[in-house]
Design a protein around this motif. Structure first.
Motif, PDB file in Angstrom:
ATOM      1  N   LEU A 139       0.865  -1.175   0.000  1.00  0.00           N
ATOM      2  CA  LEU A 139       0.000   0.000   0.000  1.00  0.00           C
ATOM      3  C   LEU A 139       0.904   1.226   0.000  1.00  0.00           C
ATOM      4  O   LEU A 139       1.596   1.490   0.985  1.00  0.00           O
ATOM      5  N   GLU A 140       0.906   1.954  -1.096  1.00  0.00           N
ATOM      6  CA  GLU A 140       1.823   3.075  -1.259  1.00  0.00           C
ATOM      7  C   GLU A 140       1.057   4.382  -1.430  1.00  0.00           C
ATOM      8  O   GLU A 140      -0.085   4.377  -1.903  1.00  0.00           O
ATOM      9  N   PRO A 141       1.650   5.506  -1.051  1.00  0.00           N
ATOM     10  CA  PRO A 141       0.972   6.790  -1.210  1.00  0.00           C
ATOM     11  C   PRO A 141       0.748   7.119  -2.682  1.00  0.00           C
ATOM     12  O   PRO A 141       1.582   6.796  -3.529  1.00  0.00           O
ATOM     13  N   VAL A 142      -0.365   7.773  -2.954  1.00  0.00           N
ATOM     14  CA  VAL A 142      -0.671   8.202  -4.322  1.00  0.00           C
ATOM     15  C   VAL A 142       0.409   9.153  -4.831  1.00  0.00           C
ATOM     16  O   VAL A 142       0.784   9.125  -5.999  1.00  0.00           O
ATOM     17  N   GLY A 143       0.897  10.034  -3.939  1.00  0.00           N
ATOM     18  CA  GLY A 143       1.948  10.974  -4.331  1.00  0.00           C
ATOM     19  C   GLY A 143       1.658  12.369  -3.839  1.00  0.00           C
ATOM     20  O   GLY A 143       1.282  12.580  -2.680  1.00  0.00           O
ATOM     21  N   VAL A 144       1.793  13.348  -4.720  1.00  0.00           N
ATOM     22  CA  VAL A 144       1.512  14.751  -4.395  1.00  0.00           C
ATOM     23  C   VAL A 144       0.031  15.006  -4.652  1.00  0.00           C
ATOM     24  O   VAL A 144      -0.465  14.778  -5.760  1.00  0.00           O
ATOM     25  N   VAL A 145      -0.676  15.474  -3.637  1.00  0.00           N
ATOM     26  CA  VAL A 145      -2.124  15.684  -3.779  1.00  0.00           C
ATOM     27  C   VAL A 145      -2.484  17.154  -3.558  1.00  0.00           C
ATOM     28  O   VAL A 145      -1.914  17.833  -2.697  1.00  0.00           O
ATOM     29  N   GLY A 146      -3.430  17.627  -4.348  1.00  0.00           N
ATOM     30  CA  GLY A 146      -4.010  18.946  -4.156  1.00  0.00           C
ATOM     31  C   GLY A 146      -5.321  18.811  -3.414  1.00  0.00           C
ATOM     32  O   GLY A 146      -6.138  17.938  -3.738  1.00  0.00           O
ATOM     33  N   LEU A 147      -5.524  19.642  -2.413  1.00  0.00           N
ATOM     34  CA  LEU A 147      -6.740  19.620  -1.598  1.00  0.00           C
ATOM     35  C   LEU A 147      -7.396  20.993  -1.687  1.00  0.00           C
ATOM     36  O   LEU A 147      -6.793  21.995  -1.294  1.00  0.00           O
ATOM     37  N   ILE A 148      -8.615  21.045  -2.193  1.00  0.00           N
ATOM     38  CA  ILE A 148      -9.351  22.302  -2.291  1.00  0.00           C
ATOM     39  C   ILE A 148     -10.579  22.183  -1.397  1.00  0.00           C
ATOM     40  O   ILE A 148     -11.414  21.292  -1.594  1.00  0.00           O
ATOM     41  N   VAL A 149     -10.681  23.074  -0.415  1.00  0.00           N
ATOM     42  CA  VAL A 149     -11.723  22.944   0.610  1.00  0.00           C
ATOM     43  C   VAL A 149     -12.637  24.161   0.614  1.00  0.00           C
ATOM     44  O   VAL A 149     -12.254  25.252   0.190  1.00  0.00           O
ATOM     45  N   PRO A 150     -13.870  23.998   1.106  1.00  0.00           N
ATOM     46  CA  PRO A 150     -14.876  25.060   1.054  1.00  0.00           C
ATOM     47  C   PRO A 150     -14.876  25.938   2.301  1.00  0.00           C
ATOM     48  O   PRO A 150     -14.104  25.718   3.239  1.00  0.00           O
ATOM     49  N   TRP A 151     -15.812  26.890   2.308  1.00  0.00           N
ATOM     50  CA  TRP A 151     -15.874  27.866   3.390  1.00  0.00           C
ATOM     51  C   TRP A 151     -16.857  27.507   4.496  1.00  0.00           C
ATOM     52  O   TRP A 151     -16.842  28.113   5.567  1.00  0.00           O
ATOM     53  N   LEU A 174      -2.581  22.515  -0.047  1.00  0.00           N
ATOM     54  CA  LEU A 174      -3.933  22.806   0.422  1.00  0.00           C
ATOM     55  C   LEU A 174      -4.343  24.210   0.002  1.00  0.00           C
ATOM     56  O   LEU A 174      -3.617  25.172   0.264  1.00  0.00           O
ATOM     57  N   LYS A 175      -5.513  24.322  -0.625  1.00  0.00           N
ATOM     58  CA  LYS A 175      -6.058  25.640  -0.949  1.00  0.00           C
ATOM     59  C   LYS A 175      -7.349  25.864  -0.159  1.00  0.00           C
ATOM     60  O   LYS A 175      -8.368  25.238  -0.417  1.00  0.00           O
ATOM     61  N   PRO A 176      -7.313  26.776   0.835  1.00  0.00           N
ATOM     62  CA  PRO A 176      -8.536  27.131   1.559  1.00  0.00           C
ATOM     63  C   PRO A 176      -9.444  28.014   0.704  1.00  0.00           C
ATOM     64  O   PRO A 176      -9.023  28.570  -0.312  1.00  0.00           O
ATOM     65  N   SER A 177     -10.673  28.171   1.149  1.00  0.00           N
ATOM     66  CA  SER A 177     -11.580  29.123   0.505  1.00  0.00           C
ATOM     67  C   SER A 177     -11.126  30.545   0.786  1.00  0.00           C
ATOM     68  O   SER A 177     -10.640  30.858   1.879  1.00  0.00           O
TER      69      SER A 177
END
Length: 477
Positions: A139-151, A174-177
Protein backbone atom coordinates in the motif's frame (compact mmCIF):
# COMPACT_ATOMS: atom_id res chain seq x y z
CA UNK A 1 1.15 42.34 2.96
CA UNK A 2 1.04 39.71 5.68
CA UNK A 3 2.98 36.49 5.17
CA UNK A 4 -0.20 34.42 5.03
CA UNK A 5 0.76 31.44 2.89
CA UNK A 6 2.89 28.43 3.80
CA UNK A 7 5.24 27.08 1.12
CA UNK A 8 8.14 24.69 1.70
CA UNK A 9 8.12 25.31 5.45
CA UNK A 10 8.21 29.11 5.09
CA UNK A 11 5.56 31.79 5.58
CA UNK A 12 5.36 34.03 2.50
CA UNK A 13 3.28 36.98 1.34
CA UNK A 14 1.01 36.47 -1.63
CA UNK A 15 2.19 37.69 -5.01
CA UNK A 16 -1.07 37.26 -6.92
CA UNK A 17 -3.31 39.96 -8.36
CA UNK A 18 -6.30 39.21 -6.11
CA UNK A 19 -6.82 40.88 -2.74
CA UNK A 20 -8.68 38.70 -0.24
CA UNK A 21 -10.86 40.60 2.20
CA UNK A 22 -12.01 38.63 5.24
CA UNK A 23 -15.41 39.61 6.69
CA UNK A 24 -17.30 39.27 9.94
CA UNK A 25 -20.72 38.24 8.54
CA UNK A 26 -22.58 39.26 11.69
CA UNK A 27 -21.55 42.86 11.03
CA UNK A 28 -20.99 42.74 7.27
CA UNK A 29 -17.64 44.39 7.95
CA UNK A 30 -14.05 43.40 6.98
CA UNK A 31 -11.51 42.58 9.67
CA UNK A 32 -8.50 41.29 7.71
CA UNK A 33 -6.87 41.48 4.28
CA UNK A 34 -4.31 39.36 2.51
CA UNK A 35 -2.99 39.05 -1.01
CA UNK A 36 -3.59 35.83 -2.92
CA UNK A 37 -0.84 33.55 -4.10
CA UNK A 38 0.21 33.74 -7.73
CA UNK A 39 0.33 30.89 -10.23
CA UNK A 40 4.13 30.95 -9.81
CA UNK A 41 3.74 30.43 -6.07
CA UNK A 42 1.42 27.49 -6.71
CA UNK A 43 4.22 26.08 -8.89
CA UNK A 44 6.62 26.55 -5.98
CA UNK A 45 4.25 24.78 -3.58
CA UNK A 46 3.80 21.79 -5.90
CA UNK A 47 7.56 21.62 -6.49
CA UNK A 48 8.18 21.68 -2.72
CA UNK A 49 5.68 18.86 -2.20
CA UNK A 50 7.31 16.85 -4.99
CA UNK A 51 10.75 17.33 -3.48
CA UNK A 52 9.56 16.31 -0.02
CA UNK A 53 7.69 13.21 -1.22
CA UNK A 54 10.51 10.59 -1.37
CA UNK A 55 11.62 11.16 2.21
CA UNK A 56 8.10 11.52 3.61
CA UNK A 57 6.70 8.36 2.04
CA UNK A 58 9.69 6.40 3.35
CA UNK A 59 9.17 7.61 6.92
CA UNK A 60 7.64 4.75 8.91
CA UNK A 61 3.88 4.93 9.22
CA UNK A 62 4.24 4.96 13.01
CA UNK A 63 6.36 8.12 12.73
CA UNK A 64 3.72 9.73 10.53
CA UNK A 65 1.15 8.76 13.15
CA UNK A 66 3.15 10.66 15.78
CA UNK A 67 2.96 13.82 13.67
CA UNK A 68 -0.81 13.38 13.29
CA UNK A 69 -1.24 13.04 17.04
CA UNK A 70 0.78 16.23 17.34
CA UNK A 71 -1.70 17.96 15.05
CA UNK A 72 -4.60 16.77 17.21
CA UNK A 73 -2.93 17.99 20.40
CA UNK A 74 -2.07 21.37 18.89
CA UNK A 75 -5.61 21.94 17.62
CA UNK A 76 -6.94 21.15 21.07
CA UNK A 77 -4.46 23.55 22.67
CA UNK A 78 -5.64 26.34 20.33
CA UNK A 79 -9.29 25.54 20.98
CA UNK A 80 -10.48 28.92 22.25
CA UNK A 81 -8.84 31.02 19.54
CA UNK A 82 -10.17 28.67 16.85
CA UNK A 83 -13.69 28.73 18.28
CA UNK A 84 -13.61 32.53 18.32
CA UNK A 85 -12.37 32.66 14.73
CA UNK A 86 -15.12 30.29 13.61
CA UNK A 87 -17.69 32.57 15.24
CA UNK A 88 -16.16 35.73 13.78
CA UNK A 89 -15.43 34.59 10.23
CA UNK A 90 -18.16 31.98 9.69
CA UNK A 91 -20.82 33.31 12.00
CA UNK A 92 -21.17 29.95 13.73
CA UNK A 93 -22.86 29.80 17.14
CA UNK A 94 -20.41 28.78 19.83
CA UNK A 95 -21.85 25.29 20.28
CA UNK A 96 -21.38 24.60 16.55
CA UNK A 97 -17.81 25.93 16.58
CA UNK A 98 -17.02 23.60 19.48
CA UNK A 99 -18.28 20.62 17.49
CA UNK A 100 -16.03 21.63 14.58
CA UNK A 101 -12.92 21.70 16.75
CA UNK A 102 -13.80 18.36 18.34
CA UNK A 103 -14.33 16.91 14.84
CA UNK A 104 -10.91 18.05 13.63
CA UNK A 105 -9.17 16.65 16.73
CA UNK A 106 -10.99 13.32 16.38
CA UNK A 107 -10.08 13.10 12.69
CA UNK A 108 -6.34 13.48 13.25
CA UNK A 109 -6.39 11.01 16.14
CA UNK A 110 -8.38 8.48 14.12
CA UNK A 111 -6.01 8.53 11.16
CA UNK A 112 -3.05 8.39 13.50
CA UNK A 113 -4.54 5.13 14.76
CA UNK A 114 -4.91 3.79 11.22
CA UNK A 115 -1.38 4.88 10.36
CA UNK A 116 -0.05 2.95 13.35
CA UNK A 117 -1.42 -0.23 11.75
CA UNK A 118 0.03 0.37 8.28
CA UNK A 119 3.55 -0.98 8.84
CA UNK A 120 2.13 -4.35 9.95
CA UNK A 121 -0.15 -4.50 6.90
CA UNK A 122 2.63 -3.83 4.44
CA UNK A 123 3.85 -6.68 2.19
CA UNK A 124 1.15 -9.15 3.19
CA UNK A 125 1.16 -12.42 1.26
CA UNK A 126 -1.58 -13.08 -1.28
CA UNK A 127 -2.74 -16.73 -1.48
CA UNK A 128 -2.35 -17.93 -5.08
CA UNK A 129 -3.95 -20.98 -6.75
CA UNK A 130 -0.81 -21.91 -8.73
CA UNK A 131 2.27 -23.53 -7.25
CA UNK A 132 5.62 -21.89 -7.89
CA UNK A 133 4.41 -18.28 -7.45
CA UNK A 134 4.22 -15.91 -4.50
CA UNK A 135 2.75 -12.44 -4.35
CA UNK A 136 2.67 -9.68 -1.78
CA UNK A 137 0.58 -6.53 -1.40
CA UNK A 138 2.04 -3.07 -0.94
CA UNK A 139 0.00 0.00 0.00
CA UNK A 140 1.82 3.07 -1.26
CA UNK A 141 0.97 6.79 -1.21
CA UNK A 142 -0.67 8.20 -4.32
CA UNK A 143 1.95 10.97 -4.33
CA UNK A 144 1.51 14.75 -4.40
CA UNK A 145 -2.12 15.68 -3.78
CA UNK A 146 -4.01 18.95 -4.16
CA UNK A 147 -6.74 19.62 -1.60
CA UNK A 148 -9.35 22.30 -2.29
CA UNK A 149 -11.72 22.94 0.61
CA UNK A 150 -14.88 25.06 1.05
CA UNK A 151 -15.87 27.87 3.39
CA UNK A 152 -18.78 26.30 5.27
CA UNK A 153 -16.73 23.94 7.47
CA UNK A 154 -13.15 25.22 7.44
CA UNK A 155 -10.68 23.26 9.54
CA UNK A 156 -13.08 20.28 9.41
CA UNK A 157 -13.20 19.48 5.69
CA UNK A 158 -9.47 20.13 5.48
CA UNK A 159 -8.87 17.70 8.38
CA UNK A 160 -10.95 15.07 6.56
CA UNK A 161 -8.52 15.33 3.63
CA UNK A 162 -5.24 16.33 5.23
CA UNK A 163 -5.12 13.69 7.98
CA UNK A 164 -5.57 10.61 5.73
CA UNK A 165 -3.31 12.07 3.03
CA UNK A 166 -0.45 12.55 5.51
CA UNK A 167 -1.14 9.17 7.12
CA UNK A 168 -0.81 7.49 3.71
CA UNK A 169 2.53 9.18 3.06
CA UNK A 170 1.36 11.77 0.55
CA UNK A 171 2.59 15.35 0.44
CA UNK A 172 0.02 18.08 0.14
CA UNK A 173 -0.86 21.45 -1.36
CA UNK A 174 -3.93 22.81 0.42
CA UNK A 175 -6.06 25.64 -0.95
CA UNK A 176 -8.54 27.13 1.56
CA UNK A 177 -11.58 29.12 0.50
CA UNK A 178 -11.00 32.83 0.01
CA UNK A 179 -14.06 33.42 2.24
CA UNK A 180 -12.45 31.74 5.26
CA UNK A 181 -8.68 31.71 4.67
CA UNK A 182 -7.45 32.44 8.18
CA UNK A 183 -8.39 29.34 10.14
CA UNK A 184 -6.60 26.98 7.74
CA UNK A 185 -3.37 28.89 8.45
CA UNK A 186 -3.46 27.06 11.76
CA UNK A 187 -2.25 23.94 9.99
CA UNK A 188 0.91 25.72 8.87
CA UNK A 189 1.50 26.99 12.40
CA UNK A 190 1.05 23.46 13.72
CA UNK A 191 3.40 22.06 11.07
CA UNK A 192 6.07 24.40 12.43
CA UNK A 193 5.24 23.50 16.02
CA UNK A 194 5.49 19.72 15.51
CA UNK A 195 8.52 19.89 13.20
CA UNK A 196 6.80 18.53 10.10
CA UNK A 197 9.45 18.31 7.35
CA UNK A 198 9.43 21.27 4.94
CA UNK A 199 7.34 20.74 1.83
CA UNK A 200 5.12 17.99 3.25
CA UNK A 201 2.33 20.53 3.81
CA UNK A 202 1.90 23.68 1.71
CA UNK A 203 -0.98 26.16 2.00
CA UNK A 204 -1.82 28.52 -0.87
CA UNK A 205 -4.67 30.98 -0.45
CA UNK A 206 -6.54 32.67 -3.24
CA UNK A 207 -9.62 32.95 -5.38
CA UNK A 208 -10.54 31.27 -8.67
CA UNK A 209 -7.14 31.99 -10.23
CA UNK A 210 -5.34 30.10 -7.47
CA UNK A 211 -7.84 27.26 -7.56
CA UNK A 212 -7.46 26.91 -11.34
CA UNK A 213 -3.66 27.00 -11.09
CA UNK A 214 -3.77 24.15 -8.58
CA UNK A 215 -6.48 21.99 -10.20
CA UNK A 216 -4.82 22.33 -13.64
CA UNK A 217 -1.30 21.70 -12.36
CA UNK A 218 0.47 18.83 -14.11
CA UNK A 219 2.57 18.12 -11.02
CA UNK A 220 -0.29 16.66 -8.99
CA UNK A 221 -0.96 12.92 -8.70
CA UNK A 222 -4.46 13.35 -7.27
CA UNK A 223 -6.92 16.13 -6.46
CA UNK A 224 -9.60 16.14 -3.77
CA UNK A 225 -12.26 18.84 -3.95
CA UNK A 226 -15.23 19.77 -1.78
CA UNK A 227 -17.56 22.47 -3.07
CA UNK A 228 -20.18 23.32 -5.66
CA UNK A 229 -21.14 21.13 -8.59
CA UNK A 230 -20.20 23.85 -11.05
CA UNK A 231 -16.62 24.11 -9.83
CA UNK A 232 -16.49 20.36 -9.29
CA UNK A 233 -17.19 19.82 -12.97
CA UNK A 234 -14.26 22.07 -13.86
CA UNK A 235 -12.01 20.19 -11.44
CA UNK A 236 -13.08 16.90 -12.97
CA UNK A 237 -12.32 18.14 -16.47
CA UNK A 238 -8.86 19.24 -15.34
CA UNK A 239 -8.20 15.84 -13.79
CA UNK A 240 -9.43 14.12 -16.96
CA UNK A 241 -6.90 16.12 -18.98
CA UNK A 242 -4.12 14.67 -16.85
CA UNK A 243 -5.74 11.21 -16.41
CA UNK A 244 -5.37 11.40 -12.63
CA UNK A 245 -7.73 10.31 -9.84
CA UNK A 246 -10.11 12.77 -8.24
CA UNK A 247 -12.36 12.76 -5.18
CA UNK A 248 -15.35 15.10 -5.36
CA UNK A 249 -17.71 15.94 -2.51
CA UNK A 250 -20.38 18.13 -4.08
CA UNK A 251 -23.92 19.32 -3.53
CA UNK A 252 -27.06 17.87 -2.05
CA UNK A 253 -30.82 18.32 -1.88
CA UNK A 254 -31.48 15.81 0.82
CA UNK A 255 -34.78 14.44 2.06
CA UNK A 256 -36.01 13.98 5.61
CA UNK A 257 -38.90 11.49 5.62
CA UNK A 258 -41.36 11.72 8.52
CA UNK A 259 -43.95 9.00 9.09
CA UNK A 260 -47.18 9.47 11.02
CA UNK A 261 -46.17 7.26 13.97
CA UNK A 262 -43.41 9.65 15.06
CA UNK A 263 -43.20 11.79 18.17
CA UNK A 264 -44.02 15.18 16.64
CA UNK A 265 -42.00 17.28 19.06
CA UNK A 266 -38.93 15.08 18.66
CA UNK A 267 -39.38 15.13 14.89
CA UNK A 268 -39.41 18.94 14.95
CA UNK A 269 -36.09 18.98 16.81
CA UNK A 270 -34.43 16.75 14.20
CA UNK A 271 -35.97 18.63 11.26
CA UNK A 272 -34.85 22.03 12.56
CA UNK A 273 -31.32 20.76 13.20
CA UNK A 274 -31.17 19.31 9.69
CA UNK A 275 -31.99 22.65 8.04
CA UNK A 276 -30.70 25.29 10.48
CA UNK A 277 -27.32 23.92 11.59
CA UNK A 278 -24.68 26.27 10.17
CA UNK A 279 -27.60 28.39 8.93
CA UNK A 280 -28.41 25.67 6.42
CA UNK A 281 -25.04 26.09 4.69
CA UNK A 282 -24.43 22.35 4.47
CA UNK A 283 -24.29 20.04 1.49
CA UNK A 284 -26.10 17.58 3.77
CA UNK A 285 -28.94 19.95 4.74
CA UNK A 286 -32.20 17.98 4.74
CA UNK A 287 -34.04 20.72 2.87
CA UNK A 288 -36.81 18.52 1.39
CA UNK A 289 -39.30 17.56 4.10
CA UNK A 290 -41.50 14.62 3.13
CA UNK A 291 -44.28 14.24 5.66
CA UNK A 292 -47.10 11.71 5.80
CA UNK A 293 -50.32 13.53 5.01
CA UNK A 294 -52.19 12.62 8.22
CA UNK A 295 -49.72 14.63 10.34
CA UNK A 296 -48.66 17.30 7.83
CA UNK A 297 -50.73 20.14 9.24
CA UNK A 298 -49.89 19.44 12.88
CA UNK A 299 -46.19 19.11 12.07
CA UNK A 300 -46.20 22.37 10.09
CA UNK A 301 -47.69 24.27 13.02
CA UNK A 302 -45.04 22.96 15.39
CA UNK A 303 -42.28 23.71 12.87
CA UNK A 304 -43.54 27.26 12.40
CA UNK A 305 -43.37 27.85 16.16
CA UNK A 306 -39.93 26.27 16.46
CA UNK A 307 -38.44 28.28 13.60
CA UNK A 308 -39.91 31.56 14.83
CA UNK A 309 -38.52 31.06 18.33
CA UNK A 310 -34.96 30.34 17.18
CA UNK A 311 -32.51 32.93 18.47
CA UNK A 312 -30.84 34.40 15.39
CA UNK A 313 -27.96 36.79 16.01
CA UNK A 314 -24.28 37.56 16.40
CA UNK A 315 -22.59 34.65 18.22
CA UNK A 316 -19.92 36.97 19.62
CA UNK A 317 -22.42 39.12 21.50
CA UNK A 318 -24.73 36.50 23.01
CA UNK A 319 -25.97 32.92 22.99
CA UNK A 320 -27.71 32.19 19.70
CA UNK A 321 -29.21 29.19 17.92
CA UNK A 322 -28.36 30.37 14.41
CA UNK A 323 -25.87 32.90 13.11
CA UNK A 324 -25.68 34.76 9.79
CA UNK A 325 -24.89 33.43 6.36
CA UNK A 326 -21.13 33.44 5.90
CA UNK A 327 -20.88 35.73 2.86
CA UNK A 328 -22.72 38.51 1.11
CA UNK A 329 -22.83 36.39 -2.03
CA UNK A 330 -24.65 33.63 -0.16
CA UNK A 331 -27.03 36.14 1.45
CA UNK A 332 -27.88 37.49 -2.00
CA UNK A 333 -28.37 33.97 -3.35
CA UNK A 334 -30.83 33.01 -0.61
CA UNK A 335 -32.66 36.31 -1.08
CA UNK A 336 -33.00 35.49 -4.78
CA UNK A 337 -34.68 32.19 -3.86
CA UNK A 338 -37.10 34.08 -1.62
CA UNK A 339 -38.00 36.17 -4.68
CA UNK A 340 -38.42 33.02 -6.77
CA UNK A 341 -40.73 31.58 -4.11
CA UNK A 342 -42.89 34.71 -4.24
CA UNK A 343 -42.98 34.58 -8.04
CA UNK A 344 -43.98 30.91 -7.93
CA UNK A 345 -46.69 31.64 -5.38
CA UNK A 346 -45.33 29.24 -2.77
CA UNK A 347 -47.10 29.04 0.57
CA UNK A 348 -44.74 30.50 3.18
CA UNK A 349 -45.57 29.30 6.70
CA UNK A 350 -42.64 31.10 8.32
CA UNK A 351 -39.80 33.42 7.32
CA UNK A 352 -39.30 33.97 3.61
CA UNK A 353 -37.17 37.09 3.88
CA UNK A 354 -33.74 38.39 4.80
CA UNK A 355 -33.04 40.41 7.92
CA UNK A 356 -31.69 43.83 6.97
CA UNK A 357 -30.69 45.43 10.29
CA UNK A 358 -27.00 44.49 10.12
CA UNK A 359 -24.94 41.64 8.82
CA UNK A 360 -26.00 38.82 6.53
CA UNK A 361 -28.90 37.29 8.42
CA UNK A 362 -31.94 35.54 6.99
CA UNK A 363 -35.10 34.20 8.57
CA UNK A 364 -35.36 30.44 9.10
CA UNK A 365 -37.98 29.60 6.51
CA UNK A 366 -40.66 26.98 5.89
CA UNK A 367 -42.64 26.59 2.66
CA UNK A 368 -45.47 24.04 2.81
CA UNK A 369 -47.05 21.87 0.12
CA UNK A 370 -44.35 22.86 -2.33
CA UNK A 371 -45.03 21.55 -5.86
CA UNK A 372 -42.44 19.21 -7.33
CA UNK A 373 -42.03 21.63 -10.24
CA UNK A 374 -40.73 24.42 -7.99
CA UNK A 375 -37.11 25.42 -8.31
CA UNK A 376 -36.93 25.55 -4.53
CA UNK A 377 -37.85 21.86 -4.38
CA UNK A 378 -35.10 20.70 -6.74
CA UNK A 379 -32.23 23.22 -6.46
CA UNK A 380 -29.66 23.48 -3.67
CA UNK A 381 -30.25 26.77 -1.84
CA UNK A 382 -27.56 26.48 0.86
CA UNK A 383 -29.49 28.35 3.49
CA UNK A 384 -32.09 27.70 6.23
CA UNK A 385 -34.92 27.18 3.74
CA UNK A 386 -37.13 24.11 4.20
CA UNK A 387 -39.66 22.91 1.61
CA UNK A 388 -42.32 20.36 2.60
CA UNK A 389 -44.40 17.99 0.51
CA UNK A 390 -46.95 15.35 1.57
CA UNK A 391 -46.97 11.63 0.88
CA UNK A 392 -49.48 8.91 1.62
CA UNK A 393 -47.51 5.66 1.50
CA UNK A 394 -44.03 4.30 2.08
CA UNK A 395 -43.66 3.61 -1.64
CA UNK A 396 -44.57 7.18 -2.55
CA UNK A 397 -42.19 8.56 0.07
CA UNK A 398 -39.33 6.56 -1.44
CA UNK A 399 -40.17 7.64 -4.96
CA UNK A 400 -40.21 11.30 -3.95
CA UNK A 401 -37.04 11.06 -1.85
CA UNK A 402 -35.07 9.37 -4.64
CA UNK A 403 -36.34 11.75 -7.31
CA UNK A 404 -33.32 14.04 -7.21
CA UNK A 405 -30.15 14.54 -9.19
CA UNK A 406 -28.32 14.49 -5.85
CA UNK A 407 -27.75 11.60 -3.46
CA UNK A 408 -25.73 12.66 -0.45
CA UNK A 409 -27.72 11.92 2.73
CA UNK A 410 -31.23 11.40 4.10
CA UNK A 411 -33.03 11.08 7.43
CA UNK A 412 -35.91 8.76 8.30
CA UNK A 413 -38.16 9.40 11.31
CA UNK A 414 -40.51 6.61 12.38
CA UNK A 415 -41.40 4.59 15.47
CA UNK A 416 -41.56 1.49 13.26
CA UNK A 417 -37.88 0.57 13.14
CA UNK A 418 -38.40 -2.23 10.62
CA UNK A 419 -40.00 0.25 8.23
CA UNK A 420 -37.28 2.83 8.92
CA UNK A 421 -34.59 0.25 8.09
CA UNK A 422 -36.44 -0.75 4.90
CA UNK A 423 -36.62 2.85 3.76
CA UNK A 424 -32.99 3.52 4.69
CA UNK A 425 -31.87 0.55 2.62
CA UNK A 426 -33.85 1.78 -0.40
CA UNK A 427 -32.71 5.41 -0.31
CA UNK A 428 -30.20 6.25 -3.06
CA UNK A 429 -27.75 8.18 -0.90
CA UNK A 430 -24.40 7.76 0.82
CA UNK A 431 -25.52 8.11 4.46
CA UNK A 432 -28.87 7.72 6.23
CA UNK A 433 -29.79 8.67 9.78
CA UNK A 434 -32.71 6.99 11.53
CA UNK A 435 -34.38 8.96 14.33
CA UNK A 436 -31.31 11.11 14.84
CA UNK A 437 -29.62 14.41 14.25
CA UNK A 438 -26.90 14.38 11.61
CA UNK A 439 -24.27 12.75 13.79
CA UNK A 440 -21.10 12.34 11.69
CA UNK A 441 -18.46 9.97 13.03
CA UNK A 442 -14.97 9.80 11.58
CA UNK A 443 -15.24 6.00 11.60
CA UNK A 444 -18.10 6.07 9.04
CA UNK A 445 -17.86 7.08 5.40
CA UNK A 446 -18.85 10.42 3.87
CA UNK A 447 -19.81 10.87 0.24
CA UNK A 448 -22.75 10.44 -2.07
CA UNK A 449 -24.25 9.05 -5.23
CA UNK A 450 -25.47 10.70 -8.45
CA UNK A 451 -24.49 14.38 -8.61
CA UNK A 452 -23.26 14.47 -5.03
CA UNK A 453 -19.78 13.39 -5.95
CA UNK A 454 -17.23 10.66 -6.54
CA UNK A 455 -15.47 8.64 -3.87
CA UNK A 456 -15.65 8.55 -0.09
CA UNK A 457 -14.00 10.40 2.77
CA UNK A 458 -13.64 9.40 6.43
CA UNK A 459 -13.30 5.90 7.81
CA UNK A 460 -10.79 3.48 6.29
CA UNK A 461 -12.18 4.49 2.87
CA UNK A 462 -10.78 7.99 3.40
CA UNK A 463 -7.30 6.54 3.87
CA UNK A 464 -7.66 4.23 0.87
CA UNK A 465 -8.40 7.27 -1.29
CA UNK A 466 -4.77 8.37 -0.85
CA UNK A 467 -3.21 4.93 -1.31
CA UNK A 468 -2.11 3.07 -4.40
CA UNK A 469 -2.19 -0.75 -4.40
CA UNK A 470 0.86 -2.55 -5.75
CA UNK A 471 1.46 -6.27 -6.01
CA UNK A 472 4.87 -7.86 -6.31
CA UNK A 473 4.70 -11.37 -7.77
CA UNK A 474 7.63 -13.82 -7.82
CA UNK A 475 8.11 -16.90 -9.96
CA UNK A 476 10.05 -19.33 -7.78
CA UNK A 477 11.36 -21.21 -10.78
Amino acid sequence: MTAAHYINGQWVAGEGADLITVFDPSLGQPFAELKATSAAQVDQAVAAARQALPAWKNVSASQRAAYLRGFAEQIDQRREELITLQMQNNGKPRHEAVVDIDDAVATFNYYAGLAEQLDARQNRDVPLPVAGFTSRTRLEPVGVVGLIVPWNFPLVTSAWKLAPALAAGCTVVLKPSEVTPLIEQTYGQIADAVGLPAGVLNIVGGKAETGAALSNHPGLDKLSFTGSNGVGSQVMRSSATHCRPVTLELGGKSAIVVFDDCDLDQAVEWIVAGICWNAGQMCSATSRLLVQDSIADALSERLKTALETLRVGNPLTGEVDMGPLTSLAQWNKVNEYFAIARAEGLRCASGGDVLRDSGWFVCPTLYTDVPLTSRLWSEEIFGPVLCSHRFSSEEQALTLANDSRFGLVATVISADLQRAERVANALEVGHVWINSIQAVFVETSWGGTKGSGIGRELGPWGLSAYQSVKHVTHCLG
